[in-house]
Design a protein around this motif. Structure first.
Motif, short mmCIF file in Angstrom:
data_model
loop_
_atom_site.label_atom_id
_atom_site.label_comp_id
_atom_site.label_asym_id
_atom_site.label_seq_id
_atom_site.Cartn_x
_atom_site.Cartn_y
_atom_site.Cartn_z
N THR A 94 0.72 -1.02 -0.01
CA THR A 94 -0.12 0.17 0.04
C THR A 94 1.00 1.32 0.01
O THR A 94 0.44 2.34 -0.66
CB THR A 94 -0.95 -0.04 1.32
OG1 THR A 94 -0.15 0.19 2.46
CG2 THR A 94 -1.85 -1.12 1.43
N GLY A 95 2.06 1.19 0.51
CA GLY A 95 2.64 2.34 0.82
C GLY A 95 2.29 2.99 2.25
O GLY A 95 1.01 2.75 2.61
N PRO A 96 2.67 4.16 2.54
CA PRO A 96 2.27 4.72 3.69
C PRO A 96 0.89 5.58 3.40
O PRO A 96 0.70 5.82 2.26
CB PRO A 96 3.36 5.87 4.12
CG PRO A 96 3.97 6.07 2.82
CD PRO A 96 3.98 4.75 2.06
N THR A 97 -0.01 5.92 4.45
CA THR A 97 -0.95 6.57 4.14
C THR A 97 -0.62 8.05 4.00
O THR A 97 0.41 8.49 4.54
CB THR A 97 -1.99 6.42 5.25
OG1 THR A 97 -1.52 6.82 6.55
CG2 THR A 97 -2.37 5.10 5.49
N THR A 195 -6.57 -8.44 7.13
CA THR A 195 -5.03 -8.96 6.94
C THR A 195 -4.27 -7.88 7.63
O THR A 195 -4.54 -6.82 7.92
CB THR A 195 -4.77 -9.34 5.54
OG1 THR A 195 -4.78 -8.13 4.82
CG2 THR A 195 -5.81 -10.14 4.62
N GLU A 196 -2.98 -8.35 7.53
CA GLU A 196 -2.03 -7.55 8.15
C GLU A 196 -1.65 -6.04 7.26
O GLU A 196 -1.05 -5.23 7.63
CB GLU A 196 -0.75 -7.92 8.29
CG GLU A 196 -0.75 -9.37 9.19
CD GLU A 196 0.40 -10.37 9.25
OE1 GLU A 196 1.60 -9.61 9.01
OE2 GLU A 196 0.43 -11.49 9.51
N LEU A 197 -2.45 -6.01 6.23
CA LEU A 197 -1.99 -4.91 5.27
C LEU A 197 -2.35 -3.64 6.08
O LEU A 197 -1.54 -2.56 5.82
CB LEU A 197 -2.87 -4.85 4.14
CG LEU A 197 -3.16 -3.80 2.89
CD1 LEU A 197 -3.11 -4.62 1.45
CD2 LEU A 197 -4.15 -2.87 3.26
N ALA A 201 0.37 -0.62 6.89
CA ALA A 201 0.10 0.92 6.61
C ALA A 201 -0.17 1.79 7.67
O ALA A 201 -0.32 3.13 7.31
CB ALA A 201 -1.01 1.08 5.62
N GLY A 202 -0.03 1.34 8.81
CA GLY A 202 -0.17 2.21 9.94
C GLY A 202 -1.47 2.56 10.50
O GLY A 202 -1.67 3.38 11.25
N LEU A 203 -2.61 1.68 10.08
CA LEU A 203 -3.92 1.76 10.49
C LEU A 203 -4.44 0.36 10.98
O LEU A 203 -5.15 -0.07 10.43
CB LEU A 203 -4.77 2.05 9.25
CG LEU A 203 -4.35 3.28 8.64
CD1 LEU A 203 -5.06 3.59 7.21
CD2 LEU A 203 -4.51 4.48 9.41
N PRO A 204 -3.94 0.27 12.12
CA PRO A 204 -4.19 -1.21 12.79
C PRO A 204 -5.64 -1.51 13.16
O PRO A 204 -6.26 -2.66 13.17
CB PRO A 204 -3.47 -1.42 13.85
CG PRO A 204 -3.13 0.24 14.57
CD PRO A 204 -2.96 0.81 13.06
N ASP A 205 -6.50 -0.31 13.32
CA ASP A 205 -7.95 -0.62 13.55
C ASP A 205 -8.72 -0.40 12.38
O ASP A 205 -10.03 0.03 12.49
CB ASP A 205 -8.24 0.45 14.76
CG ASP A 205 -8.14 1.73 14.33
OD1 ASP A 205 -7.56 2.14 13.33
OD2 ASP A 205 -8.86 2.79 14.95
N ARG A 206 -8.18 -0.17 11.21
CA ARG A 206 -9.08 0.19 9.92
C ARG A 206 -10.30 -0.72 9.78
O ARG A 206 -11.53 -0.13 9.36
CB ARG A 206 -8.19 0.34 8.67
CG ARG A 206 -8.72 0.80 7.51
CD ARG A 206 -7.67 1.00 6.47
NE ARG A 206 -8.38 1.75 5.15
CZ ARG A 206 -8.92 0.74 4.31
NH1 ARG A 206 -8.77 -0.31 4.20
NH2 ARG A 206 -9.48 1.73 3.12
N VAL A 207 -9.90 -2.02 9.75
CA VAL A 207 -11.13 -2.97 9.70
C VAL A 207 -12.43 -2.76 10.56
O VAL A 207 -13.48 -2.79 10.20
CB VAL A 207 -10.56 -4.47 9.58
CG1 VAL A 207 -12.02 -5.44 9.45
CG2 VAL A 207 -9.73 -4.77 8.53
N THR A 208 -12.24 -2.67 11.96
CA THR A 208 -13.07 -2.52 12.70
C THR A 208 -13.68 -1.30 12.69
O THR A 208 -15.06 -1.15 12.73
CB THR A 208 -12.61 -2.52 14.24
OG1 THR A 208 -11.79 -3.83 14.56
CG2 THR A 208 -13.39 -2.31 15.31
N ARG A 209 -12.87 0.03 12.33
CA ARG A 209 -13.40 1.25 12.10
C ARG A 209 -14.43 1.26 11.13
O ARG A 209 -15.43 2.11 11.08
CB ARG A 209 -12.29 2.29 12.05
CG ARG A 209 -12.61 3.77 11.76
CD ARG A 209 -11.53 4.59 12.03
NE ARG A 209 -10.21 4.03 11.35
CZ ARG A 209 -10.11 4.44 10.08
NH1 ARG A 209 -10.69 5.31 9.37
NH2 ARG A 209 -8.75 4.08 9.64
#
Length: 251
Positions: A94-97, A195-197, A201-209
């Motif tokens: 992804t590269g960084p956000t 997944t760990e993607l 990318a620095g967004l560990p809570d992205r799926v939940t959010r």
């Protein structure tokens, strides 16, 4: 199915996430070579799971963004298996956000080198081995794209979304180019997959959010994407080419 008749599948980025799920499911009917970039222990665990399912499985550390890594991959494929029946282009980053106006050229170059140039180059090598025009017996290519190619990734990773837009266009064009040469070319477009993607990318809570914004109210799993990939590789999809298959819970 005898050992000699098992088709050979190449999976790039097969050490973890969606790629590892593809390797584990494909092992029920394929022999496999898969690449990974850095985590040798996890890649070997994936290879062992494939072997336990009856596959001959080889894990190779290779960076698909690097021409030398791609060359090593296809050299090993030729040496160890002597054939190719399917390719899953899963390696990607992804590269960084960040916003586009805050994103350096280097980010775009790294992302495009992996997600676009790496995918294109692997397709080229696969075509040279599978196309009836080159004396091959045909086969199938599945590119792992993303719903980001349509959603755009604004505010997070436009660079990643743009790279996956290129993968979608490649899939459509290449499917038409190869339609009379025995090769089907399709893509899966995963949505919000757990997944760990995201953490990378620095967004560990992205799926939940973001899960409440998915019509099915949840993130998907790597296995759910892998099942779609395996269908596109299979004879059940023999009249399917140029498809961009969303695996996204309706997002």
């Amino acid at each position: 199915m005898t050992i000699e008749s098992r088709p050979v599948l190449l999976v790039t980025g097969g050490g973890r996430g969606i790629g590892a799920a593809v390797v584990r499911l494909a092992a029920q009917g394929h022999d496999l070579l898969f690449t990974y970039r850095s985590d040798a222990a996890r890649a070997e665990a994936t290879a062992e799971a494939a072997r336990a399912a009856g596959a001959r499985a080889v894990a190779l550390q290779a960076d698909i963004a690097d021409p030398a890594g791609r060359a090593a991959c296809f050299a090993m494929l030729d040496r160890e298996f002597g054939r190719l029946d399917g390719l899953v282009n899963n390696a990607g980053i992804t590269g960084p956000t960040g916003r586009l106006d805050e994103t350096a050229d280097e980010v775009w170059e790294v992302v495009l080198r992996t997600n676009v140039i790496g995918t294109i180059a692997c397709c080229r090598e696969a075509i040279r081995r599978m196309s009836t025009r080159h004396g091959g017996k045909g086969g199938a290519i599945v590119n792992v794209s993303s719903r980001a190619s349509t959603l755009g990734g604004g505010g997070e990773w436009v660079h990643y979304a743009a790279s996956k837009g290129a993968v979608d266009t490649l899939t459509i064009g290449l499917s038409r180019e190869l339609a009379t040469e025995g090769i089907r070319v399709n893509a899966v477009n995963p949505g919000l997959i757990d997944t760990e993607l995201h953490a990378a990318a620095g967004l560990p809570d992205r799926v939940t959010r973001l899960a409440p914004g998915v019509p099915m109210q949840r993130g998907g799993s790597a296995e759910e994407v892998a099942e779609a990939v395996l269908w596109l590789l299979s004879d059940a999809a023999r009249y399917v080419t140029g498809a961009l298959l969303p695996v996204s819970g309706g997002r």
